[in-house]
Motif scaffolding. Structure first.
Motif, PDB file in Angstrom:
ATOM      1  N   ARG A 525       0.830  -1.200   0.000  1.00 17.42           N
ATOM      2  CA  ARG A 525       0.000   0.000   0.000  1.00 17.42           C
ATOM      3  C   ARG A 525       0.872   1.261   0.000  1.00 17.42           C
ATOM      4  NH1 ARG A 525      -2.550  -1.248   4.071  1.00 17.42           N
ATOM      5  NH2 ARG A 525      -1.348  -0.135   5.635  1.00 17.42           N
ATOM      6  N   LYS A 526       2.013   1.210   0.703  1.00 19.12           N
ATOM      7  CA  LYS A 526       2.941   2.341   0.773  1.00 19.12           C
ATOM      8  C   LYS A 526       3.817   2.307  -0.480  1.00 19.12           C
ATOM      9  CE  LYS A 526       3.155   1.626   5.762  1.00 19.12           C
ATOM     10  NZ  LYS A 526       4.042   1.184   6.879  1.00 19.12           N
ATOM     11  N   HIS A 527       3.520   3.147  -1.421  1.00 19.41           N
ATOM     12  CA  HIS A 527       4.208   3.111  -2.721  1.00 19.41           C
ATOM     13  C   HIS A 527       5.673   3.489  -2.537  1.00 19.41           C
ATOM     14  CE1 HIS A 527       4.684   3.144  -7.005  1.00 19.41           C
ATOM     15  NE2 HIS A 527       5.089   4.405  -6.985  1.00 19.41           N
ATOM     16  N   GLN A 528       6.554   2.649  -3.108  1.00 19.01           N
ATOM     17  CA  GLN A 528       8.003   2.863  -3.071  1.00 19.01           C
ATOM     18  C   GLN A 528       8.533   3.036  -1.645  1.00 19.01           C
ATOM     19  OE1 GLN A 528      10.305   2.729  -5.542  1.00 19.01           O
ATOM     20  NE2 GLN A 528       8.633   1.979  -6.828  1.00 19.01           N
ATOM     21  N   TYR A 529       7.864   2.389  -0.700  1.00 17.01           N
ATOM     22  CA  TYR A 529       8.326   2.454   0.693  1.00 17.01           C
ATOM     23  C   TYR A 529       9.641   1.690   0.850  1.00 17.01           C
ATOM     24  CZ  TYR A 529       8.331   1.726   5.761  1.00 17.01           C
ATOM     25  OH  TYR A 529       8.680   1.682   7.084  1.00 17.01           O
ATOM     26  N   ILE A 530       9.803   0.612   0.070  1.00 16.20           N
ATOM     27  CA  ILE A 530      11.025  -0.193   0.123  1.00 16.20           C
ATOM     28  C   ILE A 530      11.588  -0.271  -1.294  1.00 16.20           C
ATOM     29  CG2 ILE A 530      12.025  -2.424   0.747  1.00 16.20           C
ATOM     30  CD1 ILE A 530       9.673  -2.835   2.634  1.00 16.20           C
ATOM     31  N   LEU A 544      16.317  -4.541   4.096  1.00 15.80           N
ATOM     32  CA  LEU A 544      15.466  -3.599   3.365  1.00 15.80           C
ATOM     33  C   LEU A 544      16.028  -2.182   3.524  1.00 15.80           C
ATOM     34  CD1 LEU A 544      12.030  -4.952   4.675  1.00 15.80           C
ATOM     35  CD2 LEU A 544      13.346  -5.759   2.704  1.00 15.80           C
ATOM     36  N   TYR A 545      15.951  -1.405   2.441  1.00 17.56           N
ATOM     37  CA  TYR A 545      16.460  -0.036   2.471  1.00 17.56           C
ATOM     38  C   TYR A 545      15.377   0.926   1.998  1.00 17.56           C
ATOM     39  CZ  TYR A 545      21.106  -2.149   2.866  1.00 17.56           C
ATOM     40  OH  TYR A 545      22.185  -2.874   3.284  1.00 17.56           O
ATOM     41  N   ASP A 546      15.391   2.135   2.574  1.00 16.22           N
ATOM     42  CA  ASP A 546      14.462   3.162   2.123  1.00 16.22           C
ATOM     43  C   ASP A 546      15.118   4.003   1.028  1.00 16.22           C
ATOM     44  OD1 ASP A 546      16.234   4.900   3.353  1.00 16.22           O
ATOM     45  OD2 ASP A 546      14.961   5.243   5.113  1.00 16.22           O
ATOM     46  N   GLN A 547      14.455   5.082   0.630  1.00 14.30           N
ATOM     47  CA  GLN A 547      14.958   5.893  -0.480  1.00 14.30           C
ATOM     48  C   GLN A 547      16.264   6.598  -0.141  1.00 14.30           C
ATOM     49  OE1 GLN A 547      11.630   8.442  -1.432  1.00 14.30           O
ATOM     50  NE2 GLN A 547      10.649   6.876  -2.695  1.00 14.30           N
TER      51      GLN A 547
END
Length: 664
Positions: A525-530, A544-547
């Motif tokens: 649901r959270k677009h491009q969260y990961i 996992l990495y964020d932007q």
């Protein structure tokens, strides 16, 4: 392998003949939807596929033994078992591509029952031709190599099993096993096992030299140490994840605790300190007030009288001095003094004037002063000291102290009440106890991690030394034996196998990371969260990495998001492997929220491959979800257990709302 048909004859709750057409009509219609309430026969459907394909291997047995037949007997339809002439069989029709040619196979596994005795029959038909016994054995072995029972289990997306993997933090070990099986690397594990067995046999038969035996023993020790090191690393990672969970739980409990008025020990101590400080100030104020009341208050109430008394004493002192000087400073004495001071002519009245001037300087202010007190100098000093003290005091000062004590008493009572409520509330006590338990468990885990890291460091040093020792002895062995004997060949093969597996894991996991990331961001649901997923090719730990390239703790994900993550990783591995396998989903959507369910049905299921089997209840895939999926459905079945006939009945629909929709 793609399954076309499943025939069940007197299997479980499926009495008599039952047919499931599982073939797909097109690439867009790749879903077979099987609905049913709990106990309707969905689990029997799944187990029948595995049993029909693999027989005793589906239960982990290498041969058909009494235990296997006992399990099969309990699996057959109870009513049909009472009839001696009943037939029991599972028939699976599937297609398999070999050398770019697609073949159709028909596996039929049947049983005859007589009393408690049971006998199994197995037949394979390839492209309409029945295979002979030798061909059947070859094809059965080939199936176990290309599509082993473990791979079938990995194709089965059991919602409960996925939840267990997530809850028990077994993601890394699961991915390791999945990667090994899906990418056919288990064949190399089997090869290494066979080579080790061969070398052990050679050693037992004393066919190896002493040096070769020593190398072989050292390699076994190295393998054990390597596995032990992996186990330690997994335990450390598991403990670190557990600490993260506990810290989040602690923070959550503490937040609830503070929100509802509970006090942790540190805050309780702080409040105790505040109360002690308040009581200290109140005590000081009370002592000041008490001292004032006991000493100065009576005098303060008669302050004006004391001031008047002080003034009277001063007047009396002046009057006394005046009278004393009046007696001493006579005109005759002053005249004598003036004569001695000046030779000039002194007028007669000059001494009189001087006397008057001097006496006027000492004369009391009040002309009618009379003696009242007649105090001594020390008594006069005491009166002056008291008056001076009273002039410095004000009633407002002590009124303020009394008001301050009242306010501080209210504050102290409020703090005491908070502590009493906190100490008397059972739920707060439970929270405190739970937080203390969590802190104790975290401390134990941290201590265990330190010990494990220390042990890991020692074991890695031992492994390095052992590897160097083996390498040195292998060089000696190679120099002493120039010809390529079986031992040297086996050693080199094992080295090659290990290196190949390592390189394959690195290569394949790079592709898996890319595919899994793309699928995950479709489903979440959270677009491009990961935006980035990394899989360690040695430990199989997922990061996992964020932007901003900052690490995202997996523990911050919801249960549904963790399930989406695992689904994306599994799907990516199968896609990168190039295998044509059916995907089977059983109670998949249970933990997902509405948005994630929709994303799985719209984006994930259609992308799973050529064949998807979904087993669901009407609460899991309800009417709204069915509408999202139905354009991809080629076959629909509803399983309903008839309690009177004690058997599962099959209809070509998916629950009643579909029929109602068609009627409208």
């Amino acid at each position: 392998m793609l399954i076309k048909e499943l025939h069940l004859e007197n299997i479980g709750s499926y009495k008599d003949q039952n047919l499931f057409d599982l073939s797909h009509q097109s690439s867009q219609k790749n879903v077979t939807l099987i609905g049913g309430e709990n106990g309707a026969g969905k689990t029997t459907f799944l187990n029948s596929i595995k049993l029909g394909l693999f027989g005793c291997y589906s239960y982990g047995y290498k041969t058909e033994n009494d235990e296997y037949y006992r399990r099969v007997y309990s699996y057959l339809n109870a009513q049909a078992r009472k009839q001696e002439q009943s037939s029991f069989s599972i028939t699976i029709v599937f297609s398999e591509t070999e050398n770019y040619i697609t073949h159709t196979y028909k596996f039929k596994r049947s049983w005859k029952v007589k009393g408690q005795a049971i006998k199994e029959y197995f037949e394979i038909m390839k492209d309409g031709r029945i295979l002979n016994e030798a061909e059947t054995d070859i094809q059965r072995s080939r199936l176990r190599e290309l599509f082993p029972p473990k791979l079938f289990d990995l194709c089965l997306f059991d919602g409960e099993e996925i939840s267990r993997i997530i809850i028990e933090n077994k993601l890394a070990s699961y991915l390791r096993e999945l990667s090994t099986v899906v990418f056919n690397l288990d064949l190399f594990n089997s090869l290494e096992g066979d080579l080790l067995s061969y070398l052990k046999q050679e050693m037992d038969e004393k066919q190896l030299s002493a040096l070769e035996q020593e190398i072989f023993s050292l390699q076994n020790e190295k393998k054990e140490k390597t596995l032990y090191i992996i186990k330690i690393k997994e335990q450390i990672n598991k403990s670190l994840l557990r600490i993260e969970e506990l810290q989040e739980t602690y923070t959550s409990i503490k937040k609830d605790f503070e929100t509802h008025g509970g006090l942790v020990k540190e805050e309780r101590d702080k409040l105790n300190e505040q109360m002690r400080a308040i009581e200290a100030v109140r005590k000081q104020n009370s002592e000041k007030i008490r001292e004032f009341i006991q000493t100065l208050l009576p005098l303060y109430l008669n302050k004006d009288l004391l001031v008047a008394a002080k003034q009277q004493i001063e007047e009396e002192e002046s009057l006394t001095l005046y009278k004393q000087l009046e007696q001493k400073l006579t005109v005759e004495r002053l005249t004598e003094v003036l004569k001695n001071l000046s030779n000039s002519l002194i007028k007669e009245h000059s001494a009189t004037d001087l006397q008057e001037l001097l006496l006027n300087m000492l004369k009391p202010n009040q002309s009618d002063v009379t003696y009242i007190h007649r105090v001594s100098p020390s008594q006069r000093a005491e009166v002056e000291m008291v008056v001076n003290a009273l002039e410095k005091e004000t009633s407002e000062k002590y009124i303020d102290l009394i008001d301050q004590n009242k306010e501080m008493l209210v504050e102290s009572q409020s703090l005491r009440q908070r502590m009493n409520i906190n100490d008397s509330a059972n739920e707060f006590i439970e929270m405190l106890n739970r937080m203390e338990q969590i802190k104790a468990e975290i401390f134990t885990l941290e201590k265990a991690i330190e010990e494990s890291k220390s042990e890991l460091e020692d074991k890695e040093k031992e492994l390095l030394s052992l590897s160097q020792l083996i390498e040195a002895k292998q060089k000696v062995e190679e120099q002493g034996n120039k010809k390529r004997n079986s031992f040297t060949i086996a050693q080199n093969l094992m080295k090659l196998s290990t290196e190949f597996q390592k390189l394959q894991h690195q290569k394949k996991l790079q592709q898996v990371q890319i595919e899994a990331t793309q699928m995950l961001n479709k489903l979440m649901r959270k677009h491009q969260y990961i935006p980035v997923i990394r899989i360690n090719p040695e430990t199989f730990e997922v990061t996992l990495y964020d932007q901003d390239r900052e690490i995202i703790s997996k523990e911050t994900l919801s249960a549904g998001e963790k399930q989406i993550l695992l689904l994306s990783l599994i799907w990516a591995m199968f896609k990168c492997s190039g295998r044509r396998v059916p995907f089977i989903f059983d109670t998949l959507l249970g933990r997902l929220d509405k948005t994630h369910k929709r994303n799985v049905l719209v984006d994930f299921i259609p992308s799973c491959g050529e064949q998807v089997l979904i087993l669901s209840t009407n609460s899991e895939v309800d009417e709204d979800h069915y509408k999202l999926l139905k354009n991809h459905v080629s076959h629909r079945y509803l399983l309903e257990f008839n309690t009177e006939k004690r058997k599962t009945e099959i209809s070509h629909q998916y629950f009643k709302f579909e029929g109602e929709e068609q009627m409208r």
